[in-house]
Scaffold this motif. Structure first.
Motif, short mmCIF file in Angstrom:
data_model
loop_
_atom_site.label_atom_id
_atom_site.label_comp_id
_atom_site.label_asym_id
_atom_site.label_seq_id
_atom_site.Cartn_x
_atom_site.Cartn_y
_atom_site.Cartn_z
N MET A 115 -75.76 72.82 -31.89
CA MET A 115 -76.99 72.27 -31.51
C MET A 115 -77.03 72.51 -29.75
O MET A 115 -76.12 72.37 -29.11
CB MET A 115 -77.09 70.65 -31.75
N PHE A 116 -78.16 72.98 -29.48
CA PHE A 116 -78.53 72.91 -27.93
C PHE A 116 -79.92 71.95 -28.04
O PHE A 116 -80.71 72.02 -28.52
CB PHE A 116 -78.96 74.06 -27.47
N ASN A 117 -79.61 70.97 -26.83
CA ASN A 117 -80.71 70.03 -26.59
C ASN A 117 -80.99 70.11 -25.10
O ASN A 117 -80.24 69.99 -24.27
CB ASN A 117 -80.30 68.50 -26.87
N LEU A 118 -82.41 70.46 -24.88
CA LEU A 118 -82.92 70.36 -23.41
C LEU A 118 -84.00 69.22 -23.31
O LEU A 118 -84.75 69.25 -24.08
CB LEU A 118 -83.35 71.71 -23.13
N ALA A 119 -83.86 68.46 -22.61
CA ALA A 119 -84.76 67.34 -22.31
C ALA A 119 -85.18 66.85 -21.09
O ALA A 119 -84.38 66.10 -20.36
CB ALA A 119 -84.23 65.98 -23.15
N ARG A 162 -90.39 61.49 -22.40
CA ARG A 162 -89.42 62.43 -22.76
C ARG A 162 -89.77 63.39 -23.64
O ARG A 162 -90.47 63.19 -24.62
CB ARG A 162 -87.86 61.71 -22.94
N TYR A 163 -89.54 64.91 -23.13
CA TYR A 163 -89.50 65.90 -24.05
C TYR A 163 -88.17 66.54 -24.67
O TYR A 163 -87.32 66.89 -23.96
CB TYR A 163 -90.35 66.87 -23.36
N GLU A 164 -88.16 66.42 -25.88
CA GLU A 164 -86.94 66.71 -26.79
C GLU A 164 -87.06 67.96 -27.43
O GLU A 164 -88.18 68.24 -27.93
CB GLU A 164 -86.37 65.81 -27.91
N LYS A 165 -86.37 69.21 -26.74
CA LYS A 165 -86.45 70.48 -27.19
C LYS A 165 -84.96 70.83 -27.78
O LYS A 165 -83.91 70.78 -27.07
CB LYS A 165 -86.69 71.54 -26.19
N VAL A 166 -84.93 70.97 -29.23
CA VAL A 166 -83.56 70.91 -29.92
C VAL A 166 -83.43 72.10 -30.73
O VAL A 166 -84.57 72.37 -31.54
CB VAL A 166 -83.49 69.57 -30.80
N SER A 167 -82.41 72.81 -30.84
CA SER A 167 -82.32 73.84 -31.82
C SER A 167 -80.71 73.83 -32.44
O SER A 167 -79.83 73.55 -31.78
CB SER A 167 -82.53 75.42 -31.22
N TYR A 194 -86.68 71.55 -33.42
CA TYR A 194 -87.37 70.35 -33.20
C TYR A 194 -87.71 70.21 -31.67
O TYR A 194 -87.17 70.58 -30.50
CB TYR A 194 -86.28 69.31 -33.28
N ASN A 195 -89.14 69.93 -31.59
CA ASN A 195 -89.82 69.76 -30.37
C ASN A 195 -90.74 68.77 -30.51
O ASN A 195 -91.72 68.64 -31.12
CB ASN A 195 -90.72 71.18 -29.93
N THR A 196 -90.48 67.61 -29.81
CA THR A 196 -91.30 66.47 -29.76
C THR A 196 -91.13 65.70 -28.50
O THR A 196 -90.28 65.76 -27.76
CB THR A 196 -90.72 65.61 -30.86
N TRP A 197 -92.27 64.95 -28.27
CA TRP A 197 -92.49 63.99 -27.23
C TRP A 197 -92.09 62.44 -27.62
O TRP A 197 -92.70 62.15 -28.88
CB TRP A 197 -93.87 64.03 -26.52
#
Length: 784
Positions: free
Chosen positions: A463-467, A487-492, A524-527
C-alpha cells in the motif's frame, strides 16, 4: 542633563540618529499552569499593539522596541489572562510569564487531536490524557497496557487480559495505535496485537482521541491512542532510575513467581538531551481465582518480554531542534502447557494441562520503531514546522491451529516507511487568534500473513498512501473555538496473483479447497472532513459539538484469504468512511470536573467480521453506533483525589439497507464490536504526604444481552450475553527517602471468579477462559 546628552548625541553624527532611536529586544518564555512551555500563545505589547506568538518551547520575541514603559498581555483559553509591566530603558529585557489555570484543573497540552500542540480546552471533542503519574502507579499493578487503559479510558471496551486485544474496540470501532505518532496498527490485516506495542515503563503520556478521525490517516474508525515516549527533564548530565520487582499469584502460588528489571539513564545538558532504557520481564504461570493455570492461547503466562529504548535530542539553535529515537519490543510465550477445550454451552471453562506446544512461541517476535524528527521555526510569518521520517516493522506470531490442513501457525509481517511534514502559521487580530495547519503525509505499508512454514495465507499487500491536509482554528474573544479541516486520501494497494490456502472446519472436518485468484491494484481516492466548535461560556459550562470523518481500508487481508472468486476485482474491498457526530460539555466547579458526551457514528459500508462455516468473513452492511460517556474527577482534599466514569455503547446493522435500523432484518452488532456498559472508579490518598500513599481502582463490566439462542440451545459466535463482573486493584507506595521507594500492587484483590467479556461473547470452546485471579506485584525503585 538630558539636554546635554541630546546635544552630545547630535554632535557625534551619524551616531546621533542611533541615539535618538535606541531600540532593544523584549523576549521571554510563557509557561502553562503546570509549568510546561506553552506554544502558539499570543503575546501583545499593549502600547503599540505589536504581537508575537510563542514557539514550540514557549518562547516569544520582540525586536526593535523603543525605550519606554510597556504592558505585556497574554491570553490562552483555559487560563486566566495575564499582564506584566516592563521597563525598556537601556538593555534587552527578559520577561517570563507563568499562566494560571482558570480553574483548579490543569490545562493540559496535547498534540494528537490536531497535529499541533494545543490545550485540551481548545478541542471540540472528547479527549482522555493519562499522565506519567497514572502510568507509573498502574505499572505497579500490571504491565499489560490493555488492563491499564481499561480503567482510565471511557468508551474503551473491556480488556481481554491477553496478548491479543481483539474485541477491545473504542466506541464500537477499530482504533489506531501509535507510538510518538508512528502507526503501530496493521489495518490491511488487523491482527489485534497492537495495543501492547511497547513496555509501559518508557511511556511518558498517553493521549486518547475518541471518535472517527483521519488526522493521521488510515485505521482510526473509532479513534486513536498515541503513546508518547519519555523525554529527559533535568539539568543533570547523568540520572539513573532502577526498578526491580517480582510478581506472583496469591492463589496456589507454586510456579507463578515472575520477575522484572528495568534500568533507565537520562540527562540534559545545554543543547543535548538523552534517554536510554532496557526492560526485561518474565512471568510465571498465571492462574484464575480457583488456582488453575490459565490456558496458553494468547496467554501472558510464562512470557519473556524485552524492551530497548533510546532517544537523543539536540537543539541546533534557538529556532531548530532535531531528535532521533528507537524502540524495540518483544514479548513471547514459552509454555509447558497445552489448551484443554472447555464447553461453553454447559459452562465448562477452558483449562490447561502440561505438555509440549507445537511450533514456535507465540507473541511479538519483534516490533521496531525508528524515527528522525525535526522541529522549529521557518522564519516566515511565525510559521512553525514539524517534519519526520520513520520506519516501523512488526512480526507477530500466532498460535498453532488445526484449521490449516496439516496444521500450522500464522504470522503477520508488516513494514511501514513514512515521511510527514506539518506547518502551523498563526494569525493575530485584536479579538481573534487563528492558525492554519497544513502538510503532507506519505506512507508505504507492506503487510502479509504467511504461515511460519512458508505457506501463504494472505499474500503481500503493498500500500502507498499520499495525503495532503489542511486544518484551521479560530479563537474568538478568548471564548469561542472554531475548527475545521479537510484531508485527501490517495491510496493504492498492489496484490500479485495468489492462491488461497486450503482450510478445515474444525467442527465438521470439511475442507475448503484452494482457489487461484488474479491480483491487481486496488485504488481509493476520497475526501474526509471535520468541523467543530467549543464555547467557553464559563467554568461551569463549556459545550462543544463536532463532526469528523474517518477513513479505513477495511481488513483487506481478511477478505483476500477468504476469497471465493477468481479475481480480487470481484471482492468487495471498498473503503469504509465513518462519520462521527458528537456533542458534549465540560463543567468545572473549583476542584471538581465533570464531562458528558453523546455521539452517533455511521457508515454506509460496514467492516464487521463474522465467523461462518469455520472461517472469518467480512459483512459490508451499513452500521450505526450510538452511545454516551460520563466522567467526573475531583480533588476532594489535599490528600485525596478521586474519579469515576460510565460508558454505554450500542450498535445495529441495517440488514435490508433501507436507511432505517428498526426493521425486522436489522440486528444488533455482536460482542466483538459492541462492549457491555462499563463503570470505573479510582481514588488516590496520601496517608502520609510524601511518604505513604494508597491508590484504589474499580472496574465494573455490566450486562449486555441482545441475541436469541440458536437451534442447538446455545449462541452463535460473538452473539452470547455478557454477565457482570467487578474487579478491584490497589497499590500501596512507601517513599523511604528521596531516592528509594517500595510499591506493592494487588490485582483482582478480592479474587473475583469470572469469565472475561471476550470469553463470554465469543462462545468458542477453546477460549472460554476465566480471568486472572488475585495476584501481587512487589517493586523496589531506586532513583539517583
Amino acid at each position: 542633563m538630558r539636554i546635554v546628552i541630546f546635544i552630545v548625541c547630535l554632535a557625534i553624527s551619524p551616531l546621533g540618529v542611533f541615539c535618538q532611536q535606541s531600540v532593544f529586544t523584549v523576549s521571554g518564555t510563557v509557561t502553562a499552569s503546570d509549568g510546561v512551555p506553552a506554544p502558539s500563545v499570543t503575546v501583545r505589547l499593549k502600547e503599540n499593539n505589536r504581537t508575537s506568538v510563542t514557539d514550540v518551547n514557549g518562547r516569544y520575541h520582540f525586536s526593535s522596541v523603543p525605550a519606554g514603559s510597556y504592558t505585556l498581555l497574554v491570553s490562552m483559553i483555559g487560563n486566566k489572562p495575564e499582564q506584566k509591566s516592563i521597563q525598556v530603558v537601556n538593555a534587552a529585557v527578559q520577561a517570563n510569564i507563568s499562566l494560571e489555570s482558570a480553574s483548579s484543573q490543569l490545562t493540559e497540552v496535547i498534540v494528537s487531536a490536531g497535529r499541533v500542540r494545543e490545550t485540551i480546552d481548545e478541542v471540540p471533542s472528547s479527549v482522555v490524557i493519562l499522565g506519567s503519574k497514572t502510568i507509573e502507579q498502574n505499572i505497579n499493578i500490571t504491565t499489560n497496557l490493555g488492563d491499564i487503559l481499561e480503567n482510565r479510558v471511557s468508551g474503551l471496551a473491556p480488556s481481554t487480559g491477553l496478548s491479543s486485544n481483539f474485541g477491545q474496540t473504542l466506541r464500537g470501532r477499530s482504533l489506531l495505535i501509535m507510538v510518538d505518532g508512528i502507526p503501530q496498527s496493521t489495518p490491511l490485516r488487523n491482527g489485534a496485537m497492537d495495543l501492547r506495542a511497547l513496555d509501559p515503563s518508557v511511556i511518558e503520556k498517553v493521549e486518547v482521541v475518541k471518535g472517527a478521525t483521519a488526522i493521521y490517516g488510515n485505521g482510526a474508525a473509532g479513534g486513536l491512542i498515541n503513546y508518547f515516549t519519555k523525554n529527559a527533564k533535568t539539568d543533570k548530565v547523568l540520572n539513573s532510575l532502577t526498578s526491580v520487582g517480582m510478581t506472583g499469584s496469591l492463589v496456589k502460588s507454586a510456579n507463578s513467581v515472575g520477575s522484572r528489571l528495568s534500568q533507565t539513564f537520562y540527562g540534559d545538558k545545554n543543547k543535548l538531551s538523552y534517554v536510554a532504557s532496557g526492560v526485561y520481564e518474565q512471568t510465571g504461570e498465571l492462574k484464575d481465582a480457583k488456582g488453575d493455570v490459565l490456558p496458553p492461547v494468547y496467554g501472558l503466562g510464562e512470557t519473556d518480554s524485552y524492551n530497548a529504548f533510546a532517544k537523543l535530542g539536540y537543539e541546533i539553535n534557538a529556532r531548530h531542534r532535531v531528535q532521533a529515537s528507537y524502540n524495540f519490543y518483544s514479548s513471547r510465550q514459552t509454555t509447558n502447557y497445552l489448551t484443554v477445550n472447555g464447553d461453553y454451552k454447559n459452562g465448562v471453562k477452558t483449562t490447561a494441562v502440561q505438555g509440549q506446544a507445537k511450533g514456535v512461541p507465540q507473541g511479538v517476535r519483534g516490533n521496531h520503531n525508528l524515527s528522525l524528527q525535526f522541529s522549529g521555526e521557518t522564519g516566515i510569518a511565525n510559521t512553525h514546522y514539524d517534519a519526520d521520517i520513520y520506519y516501523q516493522s512488526v512480526d507477530n506470531i500466532f498460535f498453532y491451529s488445526e484449521a490449516f490442513v496439516d496444521g500450522g501457525i500464522s504470522r503477520i509481517l508488516s513494514k511501514k516507511n513514512g515521511a510527514r511534514v506539518v506547518f502551523n502559521t498563526p494569525f493575530v487580530g485584536r479579538n481573534m487568534d487563528a492558525n492554519l495547519t497544513y502538510g503532507l503525509d506519505a506512507q508505504r505499508d507492506i503487510t502479509s500473513q504467511p504461515l511460519v512454514d512458508g505457506r501463504i495465507w494472505v499474500p503481500e499487500m503493498d500500500m502507498f498512501n499520499l495525503a495532503p491536509f489542511l486544518q484551521t482554528k479560530f479563537n474568538l474573544f478568548s471564548k469561542l473555538v472554531l475548527k475545521g479541516g479537510v484531508r485527501y486520501e490517495k491510496v493504492s494497494i498492489g496484490v500479485s496473483d495468489y492462491a488461497t490456502l486450503p482450510s478445515r472446519n474444525t467442527t465438521t472436518g470439511v475442507v475448503t479447497p484452494s482457489m487461484n485468484v488474479k491480483g491487481g491494484t486496488l485504488r481509493y481516492n476520497t475526501w474526509v472532513f471535520n468541523a467543530g466548535a467549543r464555547y467557553h461560556l464559563s467554568d461551569y459550562f463549556q459545550p462543544y459539538v463536532s463532526f469528523s470523518q474517518g477513513f479505513s481500508v477495511s481488513d483487506v487481508g481478511l477478505a483476500l484469504r477468504a476469497a471465493r472468486v477468481n479475481d480480487i476485482a470481484k471482492i468487495n474491498t471498498e473503503a469504509v468512511i465513518v462519520s462521527n457526530y458528537e456533542a458534549g460539555f465540560v463543567s468545572k466547579f473549583n476542584k471538581f470536573r465533570f464531562e458528558a458526551t453523546g455521539y452517533i457514528s455511521k457508515s454506509d459500508l460496514g467492516a464487521n467480521s463474522v465467523f461462518q462455516n469455520g472461517i472469518f468473513v467480512v459483512v459490508r452492511t451499513p452500521e450505526r453506533i450510538t452511545g454516551f460517556e460520563l466522567s467526573a474527577d475531583m480533588q476532594v482534599s489535599k490528600r485525596l483525589q478521586a474519579g469515576v466514569s460510565y460508558t454505554y455503547t450500542e450498535g445495529k446493522l441495517d440488514g435490508d439497507n433501507d436507511g432505517s435500523f428498526n426493521g425486522k432484518s436489522d440486528e444488533y452488532l455482536p460482542g466483538q464490536r459492541i462492549a457491555p456498559p462499563k463503570i470505573t472508579g479510582h481514588a488516590d490518598y496520601a496517608i502520609i504526604p510524601g511518604k505513604l500513599n494508597v491508590m484504589l481502582q474499580y472496574t465494573g463490566i455490566l450486562r449486555r444481552d441482545r441475541f436469541a439462542r440458536n437451534a442447538s440451545g446455545s449462541y452463535d459466535p460473538y452473539k452470547a450475553p455478557v454477565n457482570p463482573y467487578h474487579l478491584f486493584n490497589s497499590v500501596i507506595s512507601y517513599q523511604a527517602n528521596s531516592s528509594v521507594s517500595l510499591n506493592l500492587g494487588l490485582e483482582n484483590m478480592f479474587n473475583a471468579d469470572y469469565f472475561t467479556a471476550r470469553s463470554q461473547w465469543g462462545t468458542f470452546n477453546d477460549s472460554y477462559t476465566k480471568g486472572k485471579g488475585a495476584a501481587y506485584r512487589l517493586t523496589l525503585q531506586v532513583k539517583l
